[in-house]
Write a protein that holds these residues in place. Structure first.
Motif, PDB file in Angstrom:
ATOM      1  N   SER A   1      -6.035   1.130  -2.287  1.00  0.00           N
ATOM      2  CA  SER A   1      -5.120   0.171  -2.926  1.00  0.00           C
ATOM      3  C   SER A   1      -4.026  -0.226  -1.930  1.00  0.00           C
ATOM      4  O   SER A   1      -3.499   0.621  -1.213  1.00  0.00           O
TER       5      SER A   1
ATOM      6  N   ARG B   1       0.932   2.931 -12.898  1.00  0.00           N
ATOM      7  CA  ARG B   1      -0.411   2.986 -13.490  1.00  0.00           C
ATOM      8  C   ARG B   1      -0.344   3.543 -14.915  1.00  0.00           C
ATOM      9  O   ARG B   1      -1.031   3.055 -15.821  1.00  0.00           O
TER      10      ARG B   1
ATOM     11  N   ASN C   1      -0.588   9.082   3.006  1.00  0.00           N
ATOM     12  CA  ASN C   1      -1.116  10.257   2.288  1.00  0.00           C
ATOM     13  C   ASN C   1      -1.470  11.423   3.194  1.00  0.00           C
ATOM     14  O   ASN C   1      -1.837  11.203   4.348  1.00  0.00           O
TER      15      ASN C   1
ATOM     16  N   ILE D   1     -10.824   2.500  -4.483  1.00  0.00           N
ATOM     17  CA  ILE D   1     -11.588   2.598  -3.227  1.00  0.00           C
ATOM     18  C   ILE D   1     -13.063   2.297  -3.497  1.00  0.00           C
ATOM     19  O   ILE D   1     -13.720   1.556  -2.761  1.00  0.00           O
TER      20      ILE D   1
ATOM     21  N   ARG E   1      -7.753   7.076   3.046  1.00  0.00           N
ATOM     22  CA  ARG E   1      -9.047   7.732   2.843  1.00  0.00           C
ATOM     23  C   ARG E   1     -10.111   6.684   2.555  1.00  0.00           C
ATOM     24  O   ARG E   1      -9.817   5.579   2.099  1.00  0.00           O
TER      25      ARG E   1
ATOM     26  N   HIS F   1       1.251  13.409  -5.733  1.00  0.00           N
ATOM     27  CA  HIS F   1       0.516  12.135  -5.789  1.00  0.00           C
ATOM     28  C   HIS F   1      -0.952  12.443  -5.488  1.00  0.00           C
ATOM     29  O   HIS F   1      -1.409  12.344  -4.344  1.00  0.00           O
TER      30      HIS F   1
ATOM     31  N   GLY G   1      -6.803   5.857  -7.781  1.00  0.00           N
ATOM     32  CA  GLY G   1      -6.912   5.540  -6.347  1.00  0.00           C
ATOM     33  C   GLY G   1      -8.368   5.547  -5.912  1.00  0.00           C
ATOM     34  O   GLY G   1      -8.831   4.633  -5.215  1.00  0.00           O
TER      35      GLY G   1
ATOM     36  N   ARG H   1      -7.528  13.241  -0.915  1.00  0.00           N
ATOM     37  CA  ARG H   1      -6.309  12.982  -0.142  1.00  0.00           C
ATOM     38  C   ARG H   1      -5.946  14.158   0.752  1.00  0.00           C
ATOM     39  O   ARG H   1      -5.451  13.991   1.857  1.00  0.00           O
TER      40      ARG H   1
HETATM   41  O1  LIG Z   1      -6.222   7.077  -3.419  1.00  0.00           O
HETATM   42  C1  LIG Z   1      -5.935   6.784  -2.249  1.00  0.00           C
HETATM   43  O2  LIG Z   1      -6.406   7.305  -1.236  1.00  0.00           O
HETATM   44  C2  LIG Z   1      -4.878   5.746  -2.077  1.00  0.00           C
HETATM   45  C3  LIG Z   1      -3.807   6.129  -2.990  1.00  0.00           C
HETATM   46  O3  LIG Z   1      -3.043   7.038  -2.720  1.00  0.00           O
HETATM   47  C4  LIG Z   1      -3.807   5.555  -4.327  1.00  0.00           C
HETATM   48  O4  LIG Z   1      -4.366   4.474  -4.550  1.00  0.00           O
HETATM   49  O5  LIG Z   1      -3.217   6.186  -5.204  1.00  0.00           O
END
Ligand SMILES: O=C([O-])CC(=O)C(=O)O
Ligand SMILES: NC(=O)C1=CN([C@@H]2O[C@H](COP(=O)(O)OP(=O)(O)OC[C@H]3O[C@@H](n4cnc5c(N)ncnc54)[C@H](O)[C@@H]3O)[C@@H](O)[C@H]2O)C=CC1
Length: 328
Positions: free
Chosen positions: A241, A165, A134, A234, A95, A190, A230, A101
């Motif tokens: 990431s 994390r 994702n 970005i 993304r 996630h 995440g 996501r």
């Molecule tokens: O957030 C995102 O699009 C990439 C991801 O899954 C993350 O860093 O947890």
């Protein structure tokens, strides 16, 4: 006597996670310093990515890794997944700023039908599959459903980045070492709805919950920080990431293959009804791993706050699942 080589497929091998992942697999960080590997790398059958993949393979060659005993480039999952023992499904669109996501589902979902079918047709019957692309849980669900001849439990989704994390946030809050934190887990999807749960966590035998003793911090600082990390990356990097995602993929596969010595980790796995999560929902659970198998940590008490969080992330997952019914 040296071990027989194992076959490891990585999709999206010319992407940014691929670049942070392949060198570590080839150096033995994922499957052990005594385990030779053959890399079977998949990229879209388009000139640019295939050319970039060749470049990455040239660099892998230039490392002269003793454990890297074979390497192939593919543009078709039916050849890339032939006889593979491990498959890391990374390839899919990341993304960009401002996207959720779930928005990726329409773009990426179809990839995982095709790849699930290919795994079903040609992979080792014991292949261990990790979906990173994702939305990881639902993509893993799609792949699992497209592979009826493989064991559903061998399809997993990556929650390990959320787990790592959460470990770092707790270490920072308590001023203790990451290495000393035990019994942490992350439930669910996630996505920002994941529920990182430190109620059972200990540091050198002491309760982390008692040490922190701050439910306001838990609900309003810790959970949003882990859940939205995440997006924060970005925002800061302009790219999603990559090194930390590759690191989490290594951790997930290493622990599944080589065991956790009783330590809890988080894996996204198809539920068998644990904790009231409906069968087959690809959900983050606390697990331990031994002899190449994961085992859910059962019997944990779920209090009202935790149940509310689990219900929310479950609802998001069942909604996502309903949204891809046409692909199943
Ligand atoms: O957030 C995102 O699009 C990439 C991801 O899954 C993350 O860093 O947890
Ligand atoms: N589960 C997790 O914790 C995390 C998941 N991700 C996800 O991982 C995925 C990959 O991220 P990046 O490497 O940063 O993206 P990227 O865009 O740098 O690389 C993706 C690569 O996949 C390739 N690809 C696309 N479709 C493919 C297909 N059908 N077969 C084979 N290769 C294909 C592309 O050509 C590209 O080279 C994204 O979906 C991202 O959101 C990222 C971070 C964490």
């Amino acid at each position: 006597m040296s071990k027989k080589p194992v076959r490891v497929a990585v999709t999206g091998a010319a992407g940014q996670i691929g670049y942070a992942l392949l060198f570590r697999i080839a150096s033995g960080e994922m499957l052990g310093k005594d385990q030779p590997v053959i890399l079977q790398l998949l990229e879209v059958p388009v000139e640019g990515p295939q050319k970039a993949l060749k470049g990455v393979m040239m660099e892998l060659e230039d490392c002269a890794f003793p454990l890297l005993v074979g390497m192939e480039a593919h543009g078709d999952p039916m050849t890339a997944f032939k006889d593979v023992d491990y498959a890391l499904l990374v390839g899919s669109r990341p993304r960009g700023p401002g996207m959720e996501r779930a928005e990726l589902l329409a773009i990426n979902g179809a990839i995982f039908t095709a790849q699930g079918k290919a795994l079903n047709a040609v992979a080792s019957r014991n292949v261990k599959v990790l979906v990173v692309g994702n939305p990881a849980n639902t993509n893993a669900f799609i792949a699992m459903k497209a592979a009826p001849d493989l064991k559903p439990g061998n399809f997993t989704a990556m929650l390990r980045l959320d787990h790592n994390r959460a470990l770092s946030q707790i270490a920072a809050k308590t001023g203790k070492a990451v290495a000393d934190i035990e019994n942490l887990c992350v439930w669910g999807n996630h996505s920002p709805t994941m529920y990182a749960d430190y109620r059972f966590a200990t540091i050198k035998g002491e309760s982390v919950k008692a040490m922190i003793n701050d439910q306001e911090w838990n609900a309003n600082v810790f959970l949003p920080t882990v859940g939205k990390r995440g997006a924060a990356i970005i925002e800061a990097r302009g790219l999603s990431s990559a090194a930390s995602a590759a690191n989490a993929a290594i951790d997930h596969m290493r622990d599944w293959a080589l065991g956790t010595n009783g330590k809890w980790v988080t894996m996204g796995i198809p539920s068998q009804g644990w904790y009231g999560i409906p069968k087959d929902v690809m959900f983050g659970f606390p697990v331990t791993c031994e002899n190449g198998e994961y085992k859910v940590v059962e019997g944990l008490e779920i209090d009202a706050f935790s149940q509310g969080c689990i219900d929310k992330t479950l609802k998001e997952l069942t909604d996502e699942q309903a949204g891809v019914a046409h692909l199943i």
